[in-house]
Design a protein around this motif. Sequence first.
Motif, PDB file in Angstrom:
ATOM      1  N   GLY A   1       4.878  19.502  -5.570  1.00  0.00           N
ATOM      2  CA  GLY A   1       5.368  18.594  -6.373  1.00  0.00           C
ATOM      3  C   GLY A   1       3.936  17.682  -5.193  1.00  0.00           C
ATOM      4  N   LEU A   2       2.600  18.159  -4.961  1.00  0.00           N
ATOM      5  CA  LEU A   2       1.950  16.951  -3.379  1.00  0.00           C
ATOM      6  C   LEU A   2       1.410  16.398  -4.408  1.00  0.00           C
ATOM      7  N   ASP A   3       0.560  17.047  -5.822  1.00  0.00           N
ATOM      8  CA  ASP A   3      -0.133  16.251  -7.076  1.00  0.00           C
ATOM      9  C   ASP A   3       0.053  15.092  -6.948  1.00  0.00           C
ATOM     10  N   ALA A   4       1.331  15.235  -7.629  1.00  0.00           N
ATOM     11  CA  ALA A   4       2.369  14.392  -8.235  1.00  0.00           C
ATOM     12  C   ALA A   4       2.083  13.284  -6.902  1.00  0.00           C
ATOM     13  N   ALA A   5       2.515  13.299  -5.661  1.00  0.00           N
ATOM     14  CA  ALA A   5       3.483  12.881  -4.577  1.00  0.00           C
ATOM     15  C   ALA A   5       1.621  11.638  -4.562  1.00  0.00           C
TER      16      ALA A   5
ATOM     17  N   SER B   1      -7.498  21.559   4.196  1.00  0.00           N
ATOM     18  CA  SER B   1      -7.986  21.794   3.541  1.00  0.00           C
ATOM     19  C   SER B   1      -7.997  22.198   2.359  1.00  0.00           C
ATOM     20  N   GLY B   2      -6.459  21.782   1.660  1.00  0.00           N
ATOM     21  CA  GLY B   2      -5.387  22.450   0.597  1.00  0.00           C
ATOM     22  C   GLY B   2      -5.309  20.688   0.670  1.00  0.00           C
ATOM     23  N   VAL B   3      -5.393  19.247   1.514  1.00  0.00           N
ATOM     24  CA  VAL B   3      -4.393  18.148   1.544  1.00  0.00           C
ATOM     25  C   VAL B   3      -6.278  17.638   0.855  1.00  0.00           C
ATOM     26  N   ALA B   4      -6.673  18.066   1.188  1.00  0.00           N
ATOM     27  CA  ALA B   4      -8.409  17.267   0.784  1.00  0.00           C
ATOM     28  C   ALA B   4      -8.898  17.809  -0.422  1.00  0.00           C
ATOM     29  N   GLU B   5      -8.737  19.000  -0.318  1.00  0.00           N
ATOM     30  CA  GLU B   5      -8.846  18.805  -2.069  1.00  0.00           C
ATOM     31  C   GLU B   5      -8.196  18.576  -2.741  1.00  0.00           C
ATOM     32  N   ALA B   6      -7.003  17.947  -2.572  1.00  0.00           N
ATOM     33  CA  ALA B   6      -6.363  17.442  -3.592  1.00  0.00           C
ATOM     34  C   ALA B   6      -6.228  16.315  -3.160  1.00  0.00           C
TER      35      ALA B   6
ATOM     36  N   VAL C   1       5.469   7.477   1.636  1.00  0.00           N
ATOM     37  CA  VAL C   1       5.654   9.122   1.461  1.00  0.00           C
ATOM     38  C   VAL C   1       6.069  10.010   2.195  1.00  0.00           C
ATOM     39  N   CYS C   2       6.488  11.043   2.621  1.00  0.00           N
ATOM     40  CA  CYS C   2       5.932  11.900   3.664  1.00  0.00           C
ATOM     41  C   CYS C   2       6.643  13.036   3.156  1.00  0.00           C
ATOM     42  N   ARG C   3       5.831  14.091   3.327  1.00  0.00           N
ATOM     43  CA  ARG C   3       5.184  15.616   2.405  1.00  0.00           C
ATOM     44  C   ARG C   3       5.300  16.447   3.540  1.00  0.00           C
ATOM     45  N   PRO C   4       5.803  16.996   4.824  1.00  0.00           N
ATOM     46  CA  PRO C   4       5.804  18.142   5.252  1.00  0.00           C
ATOM     47  C   PRO C   4       5.065  19.050   4.737  1.00  0.00           C
TER      48      PRO C   4
ATOM     49  N   MET D   1       0.582  -1.171  -0.274  1.00  0.00           N
ATOM     50  CA  MET D   1       0.447  -0.077  -0.037  1.00  0.00           C
ATOM     51  C   MET D   1       0.381   1.423  -0.219  1.00  0.00           C
ATOM     52  N   ARG D   2       0.240   1.921  -0.658  1.00  0.00           N
ATOM     53  CA  ARG D   2       0.899   3.611  -0.837  1.00  0.00           C
ATOM     54  C   ARG D   2       0.148   4.622   0.272  1.00  0.00           C
ATOM     55  N   VAL D   3       0.981   5.099   0.756  1.00  0.00           N
ATOM     56  CA  VAL D   3       0.677   6.088   1.847  1.00  0.00           C
ATOM     57  C   VAL D   3       1.075   7.153   2.129  1.00  0.00           C
ATOM     58  N   LEU D   4       0.898   8.248   1.782  1.00  0.00           N
ATOM     59  CA  LEU D   4       0.860   9.557   1.563  1.00  0.00           C
ATOM     60  C   LEU D   4       0.841  10.152   2.902  1.00  0.00           C
ATOM     61  N   ILE D   5       2.088  10.753   4.051  1.00  0.00           N
ATOM     62  CA  ILE D   5       1.933  11.529   4.705  1.00  0.00           C
ATOM     63  C   ILE D   5       2.368  12.984   4.321  1.00  0.00           C
ATOM     64  N   CYS D   6       0.805  14.168   4.995  1.00  0.00           N
ATOM     65  CA  CYS D   6       1.327  15.972   4.522  1.00  0.00           C
ATOM     66  C   CYS D   6       0.798  16.859   5.615  1.00  0.00           C
TER      67      CYS D   6
END
Length: 364
Positions: free
Chosen positions: A266-270, A295-300, A37-40, A1-6
């Motif tokens: 490049g959050l969307d690509a991540a 809100s920005g992350v939820a939208e993406a 994948v971490c993107r603070p 599973m691929r998980v993004l933590i931001c």
Amino acid sequence: MRVLICPDKFAGTLSAPDVAEALRAGWASVAAADEIVCRPLADGGPGFLEVLGVLGGSVLPVATTDPLGRPVPGSVLLVGSTAYVESAQATGLHLLTEAERDPNVTSSHGLGLLVRAAVDAGATEVVIGLGGSATNDAGAGMLAALGLVPVDADDVPLPPGGAALARCAALVGSPKLDGVTLVAATDVDNPLAGLHGASNVFGPQKGASREDVLRLDAALERFGGVLGNGVDKAPGAGAAGGIGAAIFALGGRRESGIDLVRALIGLDAAMDGVGLVITGEGSFDAQSLRGKVVSGVAEAAAEQGAPCVVVAGRSTVGRKEAASAGITEIHSLVEHFGDVGRAMAEPSVGLFAIGARLAEQWGR
């Protein structure tokens, strides 16, 4: 599973990278084979430059001053011809003790020194992250540091702070910007003055009493008239104690802090192929859904069709309200510990445990 933590920072306890690492470690303790994948993230406030460090470039050390004029170290991130500046390095509330917080006298002068350093370094565009400020001087201190000095009716330069702007009659001099474009990266759309202005909305958290708020609001309304061209009414003019208005008066523009960071890192690509997105911040409240990191992350995430989980220090957002913003679940440290004191004292421990629990719930 691929998980993004931001996540964003948990103000007063952990930086955004520290929050991400605690959640990552917790998840990995249960599902080590998953791709994490971490993107603070940051929306312009404290941590703005740390998050943008992934862009590379070079860091220019700058000697600047805090809201009370004391020397503090700062820096400017130079990436090509663009410079990134974090206003909180010079104006941040975290630079003052609780007893020192007084928006009547705190100044944004140190931010002007950071901007000047960016201009002197050859930048053609300076992006200023706004947020977490202890100031309420509508950027008057910043303007003075750049060569545009607020004066009273006798042409005497005003002392630092928002209260003195009640006597402002004009701006004298010219800004030393050499044609550089300024960009205000902010998560708020408040005007400079009025019921929804900088003083009324943000003044109390900076140490302003009710009497201070009324005094400061009147002073900023007057200063808005001096700035002219209606910049005081523009969305975002009230950001960081009104620094937004000063940036607009210098010909600058506003951009959403989270949208800007989202594009730069490049959050969307991540998010490609993720099974789950985890974001969060220290205090998840109604303001969080108005242009902040969550809100920005939820939208993406919604655009990618991925579920989005919020992990916060504390949360006052109802699940129905969260669902309407594209948020699947909410977890908080206060809920986990059942105690605010432990949530503040042991955030990494709690985030590790929540990360592990999410892996058990969502992993496959």
